[in-house]
Design an enzyme around this catalytic site. Structure first.
Site, PDB file in Angstrom:
ATOM      1  CE  LYS A  27     -13.841 -13.571   0.225  1.00  0.00           C
ATOM      2  NZ  LYS A  27     -14.282 -12.183   0.341  1.00  0.00           N
ATOM      3  NE  ARG A  32      -8.601  -8.563   8.832  1.00  0.00           N
ATOM      4  CZ  ARG A  32      -9.773  -8.586   8.158  1.00  0.00           C
ATOM      5  NH1 ARG A  32      -9.850  -9.175   6.974  1.00  0.00           N
ATOM      6  NH2 ARG A  32     -10.848  -8.010   8.657  1.00  0.00           N
ATOM      7  N   GLY A  99     -15.606  -5.927  -1.173  1.00  0.00           N
ATOM      8  CA  GLY A  99     -15.888  -4.948  -0.123  1.00  0.00           C
ATOM      9  C   GLY A  99     -14.728  -4.859   0.859  1.00  0.00           C
ATOM     10  NE  ARG A 127     -21.214  -5.214  -0.046  1.00  0.00           N
ATOM     11  CZ  ARG A 127     -20.354  -6.107   0.421  1.00  0.00           C
ATOM     12  NH1 ARG A 127     -19.476  -6.656  -0.394  1.00  0.00           N
ATOM     13  NH2 ARG A 127     -20.376  -6.453   1.685  1.00  0.00           N
ATOM     14  CD  GLN A 173     -15.872  -5.825   4.783  1.00  0.00           C
ATOM     15  OE1 GLN A 173     -16.628  -4.911   4.479  1.00  0.00           O
ATOM     16  NE2 GLN A 173     -15.779  -6.931   4.074  1.00  0.00           N
ATOM     17  CG  ASP A 320     -18.733 -13.899   5.277  1.00  0.00           C
ATOM     18  OD1 ASP A 320     -19.578 -12.996   5.139  1.00  0.00           O
ATOM     19  OD2 ASP A 320     -17.526 -13.676   5.426  1.00  0.00           O
ATOM     20  CE  LYS A 347     -22.068  -9.292   5.250  1.00  0.00           C
ATOM     21  NZ  LYS A 347     -20.845  -8.687   5.752  1.00  0.00           N
ATOM     22  NE  ARG A 351     -23.691 -13.398   0.491  1.00  0.00           N
ATOM     23  CZ  ARG A 351     -22.414 -13.282   0.840  1.00  0.00           C
ATOM     24  NH1 ARG A 351     -22.091 -13.256   2.118  1.00  0.00           N
ATOM     25  NH2 ARG A 351     -21.472 -13.215  -0.079  1.00  0.00           N
ATOM     26  NE  ARG A 393     -18.740 -15.679   1.804  1.00  0.00           N
ATOM     27  CZ  ARG A 393     -17.488 -16.146   1.760  1.00  0.00           C
ATOM     28  NH1 ARG A 393     -17.256 -17.403   1.466  1.00  0.00           N
ATOM     29  NH2 ARG A 393     -16.463 -15.346   2.001  1.00  0.00           N
TER      30      ARG A 393
HETATM   31  C1  S3P Z   1     -14.861  -9.452   6.454  1.00  0.00           C
HETATM   32  C2  S3P Z   1     -15.818  -9.024   7.341  1.00  0.00           C
HETATM   33  C3  S3P Z   1     -17.255  -9.289   7.173  1.00  0.00           C
HETATM   34  C4  S3P Z   1     -17.485 -10.431   6.189  1.00  0.00           C
HETATM   35  C5  S3P Z   1     -16.679 -10.267   4.941  1.00  0.00           C
HETATM   36  C6  S3P Z   1     -15.197 -10.256   5.263  1.00  0.00           C
HETATM   37  C7  S3P Z   1     -13.450  -9.107   6.709  1.00  0.00           C
HETATM   38  O1  S3P Z   1     -17.884  -8.128   6.664  1.00  0.00           O
HETATM   39  O2  S3P Z   1     -18.854 -10.544   5.882  1.00  0.00           O
HETATM   40  O3  S3P Z   1     -16.940 -11.324   4.033  1.00  0.00           O
HETATM   41  O4  S3P Z   1     -12.554  -9.716   6.087  1.00  0.00           O
HETATM   42  O5  S3P Z   1     -13.205  -8.233   7.549  1.00  0.00           O
HETATM   43  P1  S3P Z   1     -18.435  -6.944   7.622  1.00  0.00           P
HETATM   44  O6  S3P Z   1     -17.288  -6.281   8.251  1.00  0.00           O
HETATM   45  O7  S3P Z   1     -19.169  -6.030   6.683  1.00  0.00           O
HETATM   46  O8  S3P Z   1     -19.326  -7.619   8.605  1.00  0.00           O
END
Ligand code: S3P
Length: 433
Positions: A27, A32, A99, A127, A173, A320, A347, A351, A393
């Site tokens: 994912k 990206r 997110g 969030r 992120q 995750d 999240k 969770r 999840r």
């Molecule tokens: C992700 C980064 C993580 C992860 C999310 C996907 C990403 O989040 O928990 O499911 O693709 O960059 P955070 O950057 O908030 O830790």
């Protein structure tokens, strides 16, 4: 396992899990791939793009901003228009439950000379977004959030300047949003986090010809960048594989070969934690590299698990996987303690609390900590009616927990699984045939 019309699924074990499975594509890398190839000039080809709700949100967002993206015999073709080729979207961009779409896109929008509004579903609207608003504003973007620190966000970008930023939280992120904004800055933009989060953005930007440097926890990108189009092949998602890794370990008699899985070192903390819980019943086979990411087949066999103190250092690389790790802990003998997991509270659901509540219904002894959980496992769980808390999840982890119970467990609100793993239940069924 059935229940589509009711948005709930009944789980009942029929025997060991046996056979091979290729989980859906990664994912994080799929998001990206769309973003980076849209910002490249020319035609990129993406093989094994994840067609799930979250990643399709990102794809639709770039279509909305004028990028031609087509599906040619299963390969996604992105006709990128360069860093400045995006058009102002006529309507708000709907990020749904994702997110990653909202935060990564914010970085790109920070570089655009137009205004765009990002919104999402009720979970996403709860969030925190201050974590991207602060650094992107410092770089020069104007970001308005309608509800304090939460979405919807309106971003007016352009005229960014490079900054040397330090982050209070280790978030891929946020780091990625800053790196995308950095592509539009004349000079070096740096971001230093408290620990090393997943590095798919860095790897893919480099593959597109961008100068990206990593020294310790500091990542720097040099702008103004020119991105080359690419051929990208996306491996299967370790985070989706994780449900089958744990299922294979905890269900007696199981042996599963999980194929073509991304094993990026920033993502596979679960393997080292599980190895501490059991000795060595996970094998990585056929290790290779695809499009700059390490990949392997993962062989798992049923093992006796014992509870451990998992510490707090490895949780970032298993962020995750927390829900399914809780299920492994519930099936282990003795106590397992997981700390350093405060981010899990914000999240798709809280969770820590979701897993504590639901595992308790199945008879596990659970204590919530502010930044983690203590779980005392038992050999057999009790069947129960489970709430997914609208979190994909949690829904998948609790479905695997249901396989450990004697009798029928009902998991309510399982449609959310489509955000990352459409076909989860049919894959599980195949392993039980
Ligand atoms: C992700 C980064 C993580 C992860 C999310 C996907 C990403 O989040 O928990 O499911 O693709 O960059 P955070 O950057 O908030 O830790």
């Amino acid at each position: 396992m059935e229940g589509k019309p009711l948005n709930q699924t009944e789980i009942k074990r029929r025997g060991p899990l046996k056979g091979g499975i290729t989980p859906p594509s990664d994912k994080s890398i799929s998001h990206r791939a769309i973003i980076i190839s849209s910002l490249a000039k020319g035609k990129s080809r993406i093989k094994n793009f994840l067609r799930a709700e979250d990643t399709l949100r990102t794809l639709e967002a770039f279509k909305q901003m004028g990028i031609k993206i087509i599906d040619e015999d299963g390969v996604i073709i992105v006709n990128g228009k360069g860093l400045n080729g995006l058009l102002e979207p006529e309507n708000s961009i709907e990020c749904g439950n994702s997110g990653t779409t909202m935060r990564l896109l914010s970085g790109v929008l920070a570089g655009q000379p137009f205004e765009a509004r990002l919104t999402g579903d009720s979970s996403l609207q709860r969030r925190p977004m201050q974590r991207i608003i602060d650094p992107l504003s410092k770089m020069g973007a104007e970001i308005l959030s309608e509800k304090g620190e939460q979405p919807p966000l309106t971003i007016m970008g352009g005229n960014l300047k490079p900054e040397d930023l330090t982050l209070p939280i280790a978030s891929a992120q946020v780091k990625s949003a800053i790196l995308f904004a950095g592509l539009y800055c004349d000079g070096v933009t740096s971001v230093t986090g408290p620990a090393r989060s997943r590095d798919h953005t860095e790897r893919m930007l480099r593959a597109a010809g961008v100068e990206v440097e990593e020294i310790g926890q500091k990542v720097s990108v040099t702008g103004i960048a020119t991105l080359k189009p690419m051929d990208i092949t996306i491996p299967a998602d370790f985070s989706s594989a994780a449900f089958f890794i744990v299922a294979g370990l905890i269900i007696p008699g199981s042996e599963i070969l999980i194929k073509n899985v991304g094993i990026n070192p920033t993502r596979i903390g679960l393997i080292s934690i599980l190895q501490d819980m059991m000795g060595n019943h996970i094998e990585l086979l056929n290790v290779s590299e695809i499009s700059g990411e390490p990949v392997a087949d993962i062989l798992v066999k049923h093992s006796k698990l014992k509870g451990i103190d998992a510490g707090s250092n490895r949780i970032l690389s298993a962020i995750d996987e927390f829900p399914i790790l809780c299920v492994a802990a519930a099936a282990a003998s003795g106590k397992t303690k997981i700390t350093g997991a405060k981010e899990l509270r914000i999240k798709e659901s809280d969770r820590i609390s979701s897993m504590a509540q639901e595992l308790q219904k199945m008879g596990a002894e659970v204590k919530e900590l502010d930044d983690g959980i203590i779980i005392k496992g038992r050999e057999k769980l009790k069947p129960a009616t489970i709430n997914s808390h609208g979190d994909h999840r949690v829904a998948m982890a609790m479905s695997i927990a249901g396989l450990l119970a004697e009798g029928k467990t009902t998991v309510k609100n399982t449609d959310c699984i489509n955000t990352s793993f459409p076909g989860f239940f049919s894959e599980l069924e195949k392993l039980m045939e």
